[in-house]
Design a protein around this motif. Structure first.
Motif, PDB file in Angstrom:
ATOM      1  N   GLU A  31      65.657  51.649  24.032  1.00  0.00           N
ATOM      2  CA  GLU A  31      65.097  51.627  25.389  1.00  0.00           C
ATOM      3  C   GLU A  31      65.975  50.822  26.335  1.00  0.00           C
ATOM      4  N   VAL A  32      66.455  49.685  25.852  1.00  0.00           N
ATOM      5  CA  VAL A  32      67.346  48.853  26.673  1.00  0.00           C
ATOM      6  C   VAL A  32      68.629  49.614  26.985  1.00  0.00           C
ATOM      7  N   ASP A  33      69.169  50.328  26.003  1.00  0.00           N
ATOM      8  CA  ASP A  33      70.384  51.112  26.213  1.00  0.00           C
ATOM      9  C   ASP A  33      70.144  52.218  27.234  1.00  0.00           C
ATOM     10  N   ILE A  34      69.006  52.894  27.146  1.00  0.00           N
ATOM     11  CA  ILE A  34      68.680  53.959  28.103  1.00  0.00           C
ATOM     12  C   ILE A  34      68.524  53.379  29.509  1.00  0.00           C
ATOM     13  N   LEU A  35      67.819  52.259  29.611  1.00  0.00           N
ATOM     14  CA  LEU A  35      67.633  51.639  30.928  1.00  0.00           C
ATOM     15  C   LEU A  35      68.969  51.180  31.509  1.00  0.00           C
ATOM     16  N   SER A  37      71.887  52.565  30.937  1.00  0.00           N
ATOM     17  CA  SER A  37      72.591  53.779  31.374  1.00  0.00           C
ATOM     18  C   SER A  37      72.028  54.299  32.687  1.00  0.00           C
ATOM     19  N   GLU A  38      70.701  54.290  32.822  1.00  0.00           N
ATOM     20  CA  GLU A  38      70.085  54.739  34.069  1.00  0.00           C
ATOM     21  C   GLU A  38      70.485  53.825  35.226  1.00  0.00           C
ATOM     22  N   THR A  39      70.559  52.534  34.955  1.00  0.00           N
ATOM     23  CA  THR A  39      70.969  51.587  35.998  1.00  0.00           C
ATOM     24  C   THR A  39      72.405  51.835  36.424  1.00  0.00           C
ATOM     25  N   GLN A  40      73.295  52.068  35.464  1.00  0.00           N
ATOM     26  CA  GLN A  40      74.699  52.349  35.798  1.00  0.00           C
ATOM     27  C   GLN A  40      74.823  53.639  36.598  1.00  0.00           C
ATOM     28  N   ALA A  41      74.030  54.661  36.256  1.00  0.00           N
ATOM     29  CA  ALA A  41      74.070  55.917  37.013  1.00  0.00           C
ATOM     30  C   ALA A  41      73.561  55.710  38.436  1.00  0.00           C
ATOM     31  N   THR A  42      72.515  54.907  38.597  1.00  0.00           N
ATOM     32  CA  THR A  42      71.993  54.615  39.938  1.00  0.00           C
ATOM     33  C   THR A  42      73.025  53.861  40.762  1.00  0.00           C
ATOM     34  N   ILE A  43      73.685  52.898  40.142  1.00  0.00           N
ATOM     35  CA  ILE A  43      74.729  52.130  40.841  1.00  0.00           C
ATOM     36  C   ILE A  43      75.860  53.058  41.270  1.00  0.00           C
ATOM     37  N   ALA A  44      76.254  53.984  40.408  1.00  0.00           N
ATOM     38  CA  ALA A  44      77.332  54.927  40.751  1.00  0.00           C
ATOM     39  C   ALA A  44      76.931  55.803  41.931  1.00  0.00           C
ATOM     40  N   ARG A  45      75.663  56.281  41.954  1.00  0.00           N
ATOM     41  CA  ARG A  45      75.198  57.103  43.086  1.00  0.00           C
ATOM     42  C   ARG A  45      75.176  56.292  44.378  1.00  0.00           C
ATOM     43  N   ILE A  46      74.709  55.062  44.305  1.00  0.00           N
ATOM     44  CA  ILE A  46      74.655  54.209  45.504  1.00  0.00           C
ATOM     45  C   ILE A  46      76.065  53.941  46.016  1.00  0.00           C
ATOM     46  N   ASN A  47      76.999  53.645  45.117  1.00  0.00           N
ATOM     47  CA  ASN A  47      78.378  53.381  45.530  1.00  0.00           C
ATOM     48  C   ASN A  47      79.025  54.620  46.153  1.00  0.00           C
ATOM     49  N   ALA A  48      78.741  55.793  45.589  1.00  0.00           N
ATOM     50  CA  ALA A  48      79.311  57.026  46.139  1.00  0.00           C
ATOM     51  C   ALA A  48      78.764  57.288  47.541  1.00  0.00           C
ATOM     52  N   GLN A  49      77.470  57.104  47.730  1.00  0.00           N
ATOM     53  CA  GLN A  49      76.868  57.299  49.054  1.00  0.00           C
ATOM     54  C   GLN A  49      77.428  56.294  50.051  1.00  0.00           C
ATOM     55  N   ALA A  50      77.581  55.049  49.624  1.00  0.00           N
ATOM     56  CA  ALA A  50      78.135  54.027  50.513  1.00  0.00           C
ATOM     57  C   ALA A  50      79.572  54.360  50.892  1.00  0.00           C
ATOM     58  N   GLN A  51      80.350  54.875  49.951  1.00  0.00           N
ATOM     59  CA  GLN A  51      81.732  55.245  50.247  1.00  0.00           C
ATOM     60  C   GLN A  51      81.785  56.403  51.237  1.00  0.00           C
ATOM     61  N   ARG A  52      80.896  57.393  51.080  1.00  0.00           N
ATOM     62  CA  ARG A  52      80.862  58.504  52.036  1.00  0.00           C
ATOM     63  C   ARG A  52      80.526  58.003  53.437  1.00  0.00           C
TER      64      ARG A  52
END
Length: 101
Positions: A31-35, A37-52
């Motif tokens: 569960e910790v590993d899944i959470l 991974s989900e956190t890293q994916a959310t961070i990547a989406r936020i960073n991509a939106q901020a870069q755009r």
């Protein structure tokens, strides 16, 4: 020196952990590993939106600073280009032949 007393809690038997305890630990780690991974994916989406959004702001600011170039006038199809002076014209002789009269 005295030997260590054996642990008799429900989670320990004969110096090891019970099967259900080990399964719970494994489940929690997954569960910790899944959470994570989900956190890293959310961070990547936020960073991509901020870069755009940053690119849009930078490009619009650069467009405001850059002057719009004036278009070059298109010469008429029969007109000579104006970057060179017109050629000198010399008057040709009336004729190059000896007089027949």
């Amino acid at each position: 020196m005295q030997p260590e007393a054996s642990i008799t809690t429900p989670f320990h038997m004969r110096g090891g952990v019970t099967k259900s305890y080990q399964l719970n630990v494994t489940r929690v780690l997954k569960e910790v590993d899944i959470l994570a991974s989900e956190t890293q994916a959310t961070i990547a989406r936020i960073n991509a939106q901020a870069q755009r959004e940053a690119n849009v702001i930078v490009n619009s600011a650069a467009a405001e600073v850059r002057p719009t170039p004036e278009p070059h006038p298109t010469p008429a199809p029969h007109a000579r280009p104006t970057c060179h002076p017109p050629p000198r014209t010399q008057r040709a002789p009336a004729h190059n032949y000896p007089s027949l009269l």
